[in-house]
Write a protein that holds these residues in place. Structure first.
Motif, PDB file in Angstrom:
ATOM      1  N   ASP A   1      15.932 -33.147  -8.801  1.00 32.69           N
ATOM      2  CA  ASP A   1      16.717 -33.621  -9.945  1.00 32.69           C
ATOM      3  C   ASP A   1      15.822 -34.528 -10.771  1.00 32.69           C
ATOM      4  O   ASP A   1      14.774 -35.000 -10.296  1.00 32.69           O
ATOM      5  CB  ASP A   1      17.975 -34.375  -9.482  1.00 32.69           C
ATOM      6  N   ARG A   2      16.233 -34.776 -12.016  1.00 29.53           N
ATOM      7  CA  ARG A   2      15.483 -35.617 -12.928  1.00 29.53           C
ATOM      8  C   ARG A   2      14.004 -35.183 -12.978  1.00 29.53           C
ATOM      9  O   ARG A   2      13.086 -35.987 -12.882  1.00 29.53           O
ATOM     10  CB  ARG A   2      15.569 -37.095 -12.519  1.00 29.53           C
ATOM     11  N   SER A   3      13.803 -33.884 -13.138  1.00 27.91           N
ATOM     12  CA  SER A   3      12.450 -33.345 -13.165  1.00 27.91           C
ATOM     13  C   SER A   3      12.381 -32.163 -14.121  1.00 27.91           C
ATOM     14  O   SER A   3      13.395 -31.526 -14.423  1.00 27.91           O
ATOM     15  CB  SER A   3      12.025 -32.888 -11.762  1.00 27.91           C
ATOM     16  N   LEU A   4      11.172 -31.877 -14.566  1.00 31.29           N
ATOM     17  CA  LEU A   4      10.964 -30.697 -15.411  1.00 31.29           C
ATOM     18  C   LEU A   4      11.136 -29.420 -14.605  1.00 31.29           C
ATOM     19  O   LEU A   4      11.457 -28.372 -15.165  1.00 31.29           O
ATOM     20  CB  LEU A   4       9.573 -30.747 -16.047  1.00 31.29           C
ATOM     21  N   ASP A   5      10.928 -29.508 -13.305  1.00 32.14           N
ATOM     22  CA  ASP A   5      11.143 -28.331 -12.459  1.00 32.14           C
ATOM     23  C   ASP A   5      12.600 -27.896 -12.476  1.00 32.14           C
ATOM     24  O   ASP A   5      12.903 -26.690 -12.429  1.00 32.14           O
ATOM     25  CB  ASP A   5      10.712 -28.633 -11.019  1.00 32.14           C
ATOM     26  N   VAL A   6      13.517 -28.843 -12.546  1.00 27.48           N
ATOM     27  CA  VAL A   6      14.942 -28.505 -12.592  1.00 27.48           C
ATOM     28  C   VAL A   6      15.281 -27.818 -13.907  1.00 27.48           C
ATOM     29  O   VAL A   6      16.121 -26.908 -13.947  1.00 27.48           O
ATOM     30  CB  VAL A   6      15.801 -29.771 -12.389  1.00 27.48           C
ATOM     31  N   ARG A   7      14.605 -28.222 -14.977  1.00 27.57           N
ATOM     32  CA  ARG A   7      14.834 -27.537 -16.257  1.00 27.57           C
ATOM     33  C   ARG A   7      14.346 -26.097 -16.198  1.00 27.57           C
ATOM     34  O   ARG A   7      14.943 -25.199 -16.795  1.00 27.57           O
ATOM     35  CB  ARG A   7      14.123 -28.280 -17.383  1.00 27.57           C
ATOM     36  N   ARG A   8      13.229 -25.887 -15.465  1.00 29.07           N
ATOM     37  CA  ARG A   8      12.695 -24.542 -15.320  1.00 29.07           C
ATOM     38  C   ARG A   8      13.535 -23.719 -14.361  1.00 29.07           C
ATOM     39  O   ARG A   8      13.732 -22.519 -14.556  1.00 29.07           O
ATOM     40  CB  ARG A   8      11.249 -24.601 -14.809  1.00 29.07           C
TER      41      ARG A   8
END
Length: 436
Positions: free
Chosen positions: A130-137
């Motif tokens: 969470d709170r990461s660019l990986d979650v956006r991806r």
């Protein structure tokens, strides 16, 4: 009971914010190493580096290579903080940092070793959920919880570090504050506090509080009634160390660990106030439980054993240095010495003294004057260089070492050919003369 303790789901806010702090700090460490000249002094200017024995094949990149190397590590820190391709970034940083650690020990620091351990552990922790660019991806990886054992991994690692640091201080030169007086003497020129640091009562305060703080800070942070007091004392303790001893990011990394000692809900309210509270505190036992517990057991047995290994060696670790590194023996002693290397040509018997300035930087000369592994490695290098021009030589060392300002004593057996000696990793090297 054990399953409930280790596998209850808890809010993962502490791990998320620690990832951010950790990424920022390692980025500052790496970029700072470039801009403060550490990379230049330690890895660029020397003709060669003193590696950990057995890793002589690890040598710095030529030209500007090490500047780019540290710039890449600094950038990986940014990516870790942002949670972008977190796992790959964490693996890459761990490998690169470990390589630098093994590549040179002239600037050895305990927090360099701690960074390896924490980086290694972080590879396996879901700090990007969470709170990461990986979650956006990949939105499907988003989670608001983590198993509670993640918190206890960090807590146990810190408990080992601080407890061994406290125990190591229980020896004569610390308990009579003599070594503290010696350490503070070099700080006399500090503005505002330099003169204050020379008073005996300050030395006594540092000595006693250092033992008590290291021994009790982790339990005090865990216990709710003392948690806030311990946290504010931690701020003072670590900032004092950071200012006086200038030990890089270690004080701030130590403070960043505090997020694991406060209730996860408190951390969420402070750092992620808009985040939905986590309430589903169920026990979820992973199918790989036995593998997980076995792996963690092996890891922590190693962590408990390494700092004790010096007891298996003959003589006092303060004198021999055998078993000192990776044992959390922090700021315990001051070593100084003099050394002279004499090479003897086996073919004609002619001898000559080695001019250290032709080989070593100022800091390397200070290390080689009082540390046995540095002396042995330099003797091996002299032997190798002479072999390349067809000379078969012996190397003899005349050395005197002073520990904590005491009178210097002969350190290395001057009759032993160090070029022919074998380094013993797991036993005492008998060419180191006995301590008092």
């Amino acid at each position: 009971m054990l399953d409930r303790f280790l596998f209850t789901r808890i809010d993962n806010s502490p791990l998320l914010i620690f990832r951010v702090f950790f990424g920022i700090l390692i980025s500052l460490e790496c970029y700072g190493a470039i801009f403060t000249g550490w990379v230049r002094r330690t890895l660029v200017e020397p003709l060669f580096t003193f590696t950990f024995i057995g890793f002589e094949w690890l040598q710095p990149l030529q030209g500007n290579g090490m500047y780019f190397y540290f710039a890449i590590m600094g950038t990986l820190g940014v990516l870790i903080a942002l949670g972008y391709r977190y796992r790959a970034s964490m693996i890459a940083f761990t490998l690169m940092w470990t390589t630098v650690y093994l590549m040179q020990k002239t600037s050895y620091n305990n927090h360099y070793y701690l960074l390896i351990l924490i980086s290694f552990l972080m590879i396996f922790l879901p700090a990007h959920n969470d709170r990461s660019l990986d979650v956006r991806r990949k939105p499907f990886i988003k989670k608001d919880s983590m198993p509670s054992y993640i918190k206890w991994i960090i807590v146990l690692q810190l408990l080992i570090v601080y407890t061994y640091a406290s125990i190591a201080k229980l020896y004569g030169d610390w308990l009579d504050f003599g070594v503290i007086q010696l350490l503070m003497r070099s700080k006399a020129g500090y503005p505002l506090v330099g003169e204050l640091l020379q008073h005996p009562w300050v030395h006594a305060f540092i000595g006693i509080s250092g033992i008590i703080f290291d021994l009790l800070v982790v339990p005090a942070l865990l216990w709710r009634p003392t948690r806030k007091i311990a946290f504010f004392l931690s701020i003072f303790f670590h900032l004092f160390n950071g200012i006086i001893f200038q030990i890089g990011i270690f004080p701030f990394l130590s403070l960043a660990f505090s997020v694991f000692f406060f209730p996860p809900e408190t951390i969420r309210r402070i750092f992620f106030p808009k985040r939905i509270p986590f309430t589903d505190t169920k026990v979820v036992v992973p199918p790989v439980k036995s593998i997980l517990l076995t792996s963690l057991g092996i890891y922590f047995v190693i962590q408990l054993a390494l700092p004790l290994r010096h007891h298996l060696f003959k003589d006092d670790v303060l004198w021999t240095e055998e078993g000192h590194r990776m044992s959390w023996r922090m700021m315990l002693r001051s070593r100084s010495g003099t050394v002279q290397f004499r090479i003897v040509d086996k073919d004609n018997g002619k001898s000559e003294f080695v001019r250290l300035d032709d080989y070593l930087t100022f800091k390397q000369k200070r290390k080689i004057a009082s540390y046995p592994d540095f002396m042995w490695q330099f003797a091996q290098r002299l032997k190798k260089e002479n072999a390349q021009i067809g000379r078969d030589i012996e190397v003899y060392v005349t050395s005197k070492v002073s520990i904590n300002g005491k009178p210097a004593r002969t350190f290395i057996d001057p009759k032993v050919d160090l070029a022919a000696a074998k380094w013993r990793h797991f036993a005492h090297n008998d060419w180191i003369l006995p301590s008092e």
